[in-house]
Design a protein around this motif. Structure first.
Motif, PDB file in Angstrom:
ATOM      1  N   LEU A 106      30.346  40.334  40.636  1.00 44.18           N
ATOM      2  CA  LEU A 106      31.124  40.047  41.846  1.00 44.18           C
ATOM      3  C   LEU A 106      31.087  41.240  42.780  1.00 44.18           C
ATOM      4  O   LEU A 106      31.257  42.388  42.354  1.00 44.18           O
ATOM      5  N   ASP A 107      30.861  40.970  44.043  1.00 47.48           N
ATOM      6  CA  ASP A 107      30.978  41.984  45.090  1.00 47.48           C
ATOM      7  C   ASP A 107      32.184  41.656  45.962  1.00 47.48           C
ATOM      8  O   ASP A 107      32.511  40.488  46.175  1.00 47.48           O
ATOM      9  N   ASN A 108      32.812  42.704  46.463  1.00 48.86           N
ATOM     10  CA  ASN A 108      33.982  42.580  47.338  1.00 48.86           C
ATOM     11  C   ASN A 108      35.216  42.051  46.606  1.00 48.86           C
ATOM     12  O   ASN A 108      35.923  41.165  47.089  1.00 48.86           O
ATOM     13  N   VAL A 109      35.447  42.597  45.417  1.00 47.77           N
ATOM     14  CA  VAL A 109      36.718  42.366  44.732  1.00 47.77           C
ATOM     15  C   VAL A 109      37.729  43.335  45.329  1.00 47.77           C
ATOM     16  O   VAL A 109      37.480  44.542  45.408  1.00 47.77           O
ATOM     17  N   ARG A 110      38.858  42.829  45.750  1.00 45.23           N
ATOM     18  CA  ARG A 110      39.852  43.671  46.441  1.00 45.23           C
ATOM     19  C   ARG A 110      40.732  44.405  45.428  1.00 45.23           C
ATOM     20  O   ARG A 110      41.227  43.795  44.484  1.00 45.23           O
ATOM     21  N   ASN A 111      40.913  45.696  45.671  1.00 46.78           N
ATOM     22  CA  ASN A 111      41.779  46.495  44.804  1.00 46.78           C
ATOM     23  C   ASN A 111      42.516  47.536  45.656  1.00 46.78           C
ATOM     24  O   ASN A 111      42.399  48.743  45.443  1.00 46.78           O
ATOM     25  N   PHE A 112      43.278  47.053  46.637  1.00 54.62           N
ATOM     26  CA  PHE A 112      44.039  47.933  47.520  1.00 54.62           C
ATOM     27  C   PHE A 112      45.226  48.532  46.757  1.00 54.62           C
ATOM     28  O   PHE A 112      45.722  47.952  45.794  1.00 54.62           O
ATOM     29  N   THR A 113      45.669  49.663  47.226  1.00 55.31           N
ATOM     30  CA  THR A 113      46.939  50.232  46.794  1.00 55.31           C
ATOM     31  C   THR A 113      47.925  50.063  47.938  1.00 55.31           C
ATOM     32  O   THR A 113      47.727  50.620  49.028  1.00 55.31           O
ATOM     33  N   THR A 152      50.371  30.075  45.758  1.00 58.80           N
ATOM     34  CA  THR A 152      49.866  29.804  44.411  1.00 58.80           C
ATOM     35  C   THR A 152      48.638  30.658  44.123  1.00 58.80           C
ATOM     36  O   THR A 152      47.692  30.688  44.914  1.00 58.80           O
ATOM     37  N   LEU A 153      48.673  31.349  42.986  1.00 59.98           N
ATOM     38  CA  LEU A 153      47.553  32.171  42.547  1.00 59.98           C
ATOM     39  C   LEU A 153      47.238  31.842  41.085  1.00 59.98           C
ATOM     40  O   LEU A 153      48.115  31.379  40.356  1.00 59.98           O
ATOM     41  N   VAL A 154      46.005  32.118  40.679  1.00 53.07           N
ATOM     42  CA  VAL A 154      45.621  31.970  39.276  1.00 53.07           C
ATOM     43  C   VAL A 154      44.983  33.277  38.818  1.00 53.07           C
ATOM     44  O   VAL A 154      44.047  33.781  39.454  1.00 53.07           O
ATOM     45  N   SER A 155      45.512  33.824  37.718  1.00 55.87           N
ATOM     46  CA  SER A 155      45.015  35.090  37.169  1.00 55.87           C
ATOM     47  C   SER A 155      44.310  34.819  35.844  1.00 55.87           C
ATOM     48  O   SER A 155      44.876  34.203  34.938  1.00 55.87           O
ATOM     49  N   PHE A 156      43.057  35.296  35.726  1.00 56.96           N
ATOM     50  CA  PHE A 156      42.265  35.116  34.516  1.00 56.96           C
ATOM     51  C   PHE A 156      42.260  36.405  33.707  1.00 56.96           C
ATOM     52  O   PHE A 156      42.101  37.498  34.254  1.00 56.96           O
ATOM     53  N   GLY A 157      42.427  36.263  32.389  1.00 63.45           N
ATOM     54  CA  GLY A 157      42.439  37.413  31.505  1.00 63.45           C
ATOM     55  C   GLY A 157      41.224  37.443  30.602  1.00 63.45           C
ATOM     56  O   GLY A 157      40.743  36.391  30.147  1.00 63.45           O
ATOM     57  N   PHE A 158      40.723  38.653  30.337  1.00 67.27           N
ATOM     58  CA  PHE A 158      39.551  38.844  29.484  1.00 67.27           C
ATOM     59  C   PHE A 158      39.950  39.598  28.225  1.00 67.27           C
ATOM     60  O   PHE A 158      40.968  40.291  28.189  1.00 67.27           O
ATOM     61  N   ALA A 159      39.125  39.483  27.204  1.00 64.73           N
ATOM     62  CA  ALA A 159      39.441  40.073  25.911  1.00 64.73           C
ATOM     63  C   ALA A 159      39.578  41.588  25.976  1.00 64.73           C
ATOM     64  O   ALA A 159      40.277  42.186  25.159  1.00 64.73           O
ATOM     65  N   ASP A 160      38.929  42.231  26.951  1.00 66.75           N
ATOM     66  CA  ASP A 160      39.028  43.689  27.074  1.00 66.75           C
ATOM     67  C   ASP A 160      40.275  44.137  27.832  1.00 66.75           C
ATOM     68  O   ASP A 160      40.457  45.328  28.088  1.00 66.75           O
ATOM     69  N   GLY A 161      41.147  43.183  28.202  1.00 66.81           N
ATOM     70  CA  GLY A 161      42.391  43.522  28.879  1.00 66.81           C
ATOM     71  C   GLY A 161      42.325  43.452  30.388  1.00 66.81           C
ATOM     72  O   GLY A 161      43.358  43.526  31.069  1.00 66.81           O
ATOM     73  N   ARG A 163      41.956  41.796  34.126  1.00 64.52           N
ATOM     74  CA  ARG A 163      42.413  40.542  34.729  1.00 64.52           C
ATOM     75  C   ARG A 163      41.881  40.443  36.154  1.00 64.52           C
ATOM     76  O   ARG A 163      41.724  41.456  36.843  1.00 64.52           O
ATOM     77  N   LEU A 164      41.648  39.219  36.574  1.00 63.99           N
ATOM     78  CA  LEU A 164      41.164  38.968  37.926  1.00 63.99           C
ATOM     79  C   LEU A 164      41.915  37.778  38.496  1.00 63.99           C
ATOM     80  O   LEU A 164      42.020  36.736  37.855  1.00 63.99           O
ATOM     81  N   VAL A 165      42.427  37.941  39.708  1.00 60.24           N
ATOM     82  CA  VAL A 165      43.231  36.907  40.360  1.00 60.24           C
ATOM     83  C   VAL A 165      42.433  36.280  41.499  1.00 60.24           C
ATOM     84  O   VAL A 165      41.810  36.986  42.296  1.00 60.24           O
ATOM     85  N   PHE A 166      42.486  34.946  41.583  1.00 59.67           N
ATOM     86  CA  PHE A 166      41.898  34.219  42.707  1.00 59.67           C
ATOM     87  C   PHE A 166      43.025  33.635  43.556  1.00 59.67           C
ATOM     88  O   PHE A 166      44.023  33.124  43.033  1.00 59.67           O
ATOM     89  N   SER A 167      42.813  33.696  44.855  1.00 61.83           N
ATOM     90  CA  SER A 167      43.822  33.183  45.787  1.00 61.83           C
ATOM     91  C   SER A 167      43.136  32.661  47.036  1.00 61.83           C
ATOM     92  O   SER A 167      42.346  33.380  47.665  1.00 61.83           O
ATOM     93  N   LEU A 168      43.413  31.404  47.387  1.00 56.58           N
ATOM     94  CA  LEU A 168      42.958  30.879  48.675  1.00 56.58           C
ATOM     95  C   LEU A 168      43.995  31.262  49.723  1.00 56.58           C
ATOM     96  O   LEU A 168      45.176  30.960  49.567  1.00 56.58           O
ATOM     97  N   ALA A 194      39.307  37.439  45.618  1.00 60.03           N
ATOM     98  CA  ALA A 194      39.377  37.839  44.209  1.00 60.03           C
ATOM     99  C   ALA A 194      39.903  39.263  44.201  1.00 60.03           C
ATOM    100  O   ALA A 194      39.380  40.132  44.909  1.00 60.03           O
ATOM    101  N   ALA A 195      40.949  39.504  43.422  1.00 56.95           N
ATOM    102  CA  ALA A 195      41.604  40.807  43.498  1.00 56.95           C
ATOM    103  C   ALA A 195      42.185  41.216  42.159  1.00 56.95           C
ATOM    104  O   ALA A 195      42.411  40.383  41.270  1.00 56.95           O
ATOM    105  N   ASP A 196      42.431  42.498  42.035  1.00 57.08           N
ATOM    106  CA  ASP A 196      43.139  43.027  40.888  1.00 57.08           C
ATOM    107  C   ASP A 196      44.610  42.642  40.991  1.00 57.08           C
ATOM    108  O   ASP A 196      45.161  42.537  42.086  1.00 57.08           O
TER     109      ASP A 196
END
Length: 334
Positions: A106-113, A152-161, A163-168, A194-196
């Protein structure tokens, strides 16, 4: 005459809002245009009600209104969505994805502070995920204007801990703010972000102080994969062809329903798809949430804002907000 009068009244109201939200220029120009549009509509209603009389000079009002309506609708159909605007920082880039087997890049995953809604550090990232390690999905509802409306958002979790959230979301221009009413009148384009979690969820719980609820979804591994890829598919479609956001038919909740219907095609339409604040009730009624609990218990345990706001500088945001949420395994919190 009554059905025809209803059509004239409805079209008159719709046209006034369309001019207000889409006509370029200062407010006074839009005001003049709305008055010019409403005059033949009101005169037509008067004729249809028998006030002006078909033999008076007002008898031409319906014909004038029809002409104005044709011109207005012709103009309306020239309004097209575009990617070429000066976008707000948080929607300035669009998600891009490449999928090869289980590997997703994935490119352009948002991770702002975010320190506040206007004070933030911009950070866009490239990330890799293994779909074979996809283990969970959480439904999140963020309330900011009463119990009936939520984002409404959906957050996906992976086995390594991770997570990635999708939001329209609406793709705001710089200085622009959301308007539910404007969303009916092609005021905004759509973007899938797609964001942290520490970005897209934390800004709601901490920077904005919204009331956020988290519910563990009851999905099998193949279903998790299908929904995850469904978001990527929609993001690719929007990137290839810009689309308008619509408060009723194309919003943050309807995309979740659309993807859920890929898993269960018989899911019925429901008023809770429009009143998105009640969408978790809908998911509960159709067996999508953790079994063995009443809905009120799930809702009470899933209220994450107080936990999020109490987080210390060394605490893990994703783990802290999930403490006590039914369906979350203890191993996820270590």
């Amino acid at each position: 005459m009554f059905p025809l009068a209803c059509v004239v009244a409805g079209l008159g109201i719709w046209g006034a809002f369309a001019l207000w939200f889409q006509l370029p220029g200062p407010a006074w120009v839009r005001g003049v245009a709305i008055v010019a549009w409403c005059l033949p509509a009101l005169a037509s209603l008067a004729v249809l009600a028998g006030w002006g009389g078909w033999n008076s000079g007002w008898r031409w009002a319906p014909a004038v209104f029809v002409l104005c309506a044709v011109l207005l609708l012709s103009w309306w159909h020239t309004i097209r969505p575009t990617h070429e605007r000066v976008w707000a920082d948080d929607v300035a880039r669009m998600l891009e994805s490449r999928v090869q087997g289980d590997e997703v890049v994935l490119d352009n995953v948002r991770n702002f502070t975010w320190r506040s809604e206007t004070d933030y550090d911009v950070r866009w990232e490239a990330r890799r995920y293994d779909l074979g390690q996809l283990v969970s999905a959480d439904l999140m509802l963020s309330y900011w204007m009463g119990p009936a409306i939520a984002h409404t958002l959906v957050s996906f979790g992976f086995a390594d801990g991770r997570r990635l959230v999708f939001s329209l979301e609406i793709r705001k221009e710089k200085g622009e703010s959301f308007s539910a009413l404007g969303g009916f009148f092609r005021r905004f384009e759509t973007v899938i972000v797609a964001a942290d979690e520490s970005d897209i969820v934390r800004t709601r719980t901490n920077a904005r102080g919204e009331d956020v609820y988290l519910y563990r979804l009851r999905l099998r591994p193949e279903q998790l994969r299908k929904v995850f890829l469904g978001y990527l598919e929609r993001a690719a479609q929007v990137r290839a062809q810009p689309k308008f956001y619509n408060t009723l038919t194309s919003n943050c909740t309807t995309i979740v329903f659309e993807l859920a219907r890929r898993l269960s095609p018989t899911l019925p339409l429901d008023y809770r798809l429009l009143l998105s604040g009640y969408f978790a009730d809908y998911a509960y009624d159709h067996g999508a949430l953790v079994p063995g609990y009443g809905f009120e218990a799930l809702k009470a345990a899933g209220r994450i804002t107080p936990r999020a706001q109490a987080i210390g500088p060394d605490d893990d945001y994703a783990k802290t907000i999930r403490r006590g949420v039914p369906g979350v395994e203890e191993a996820e919190l270590r």
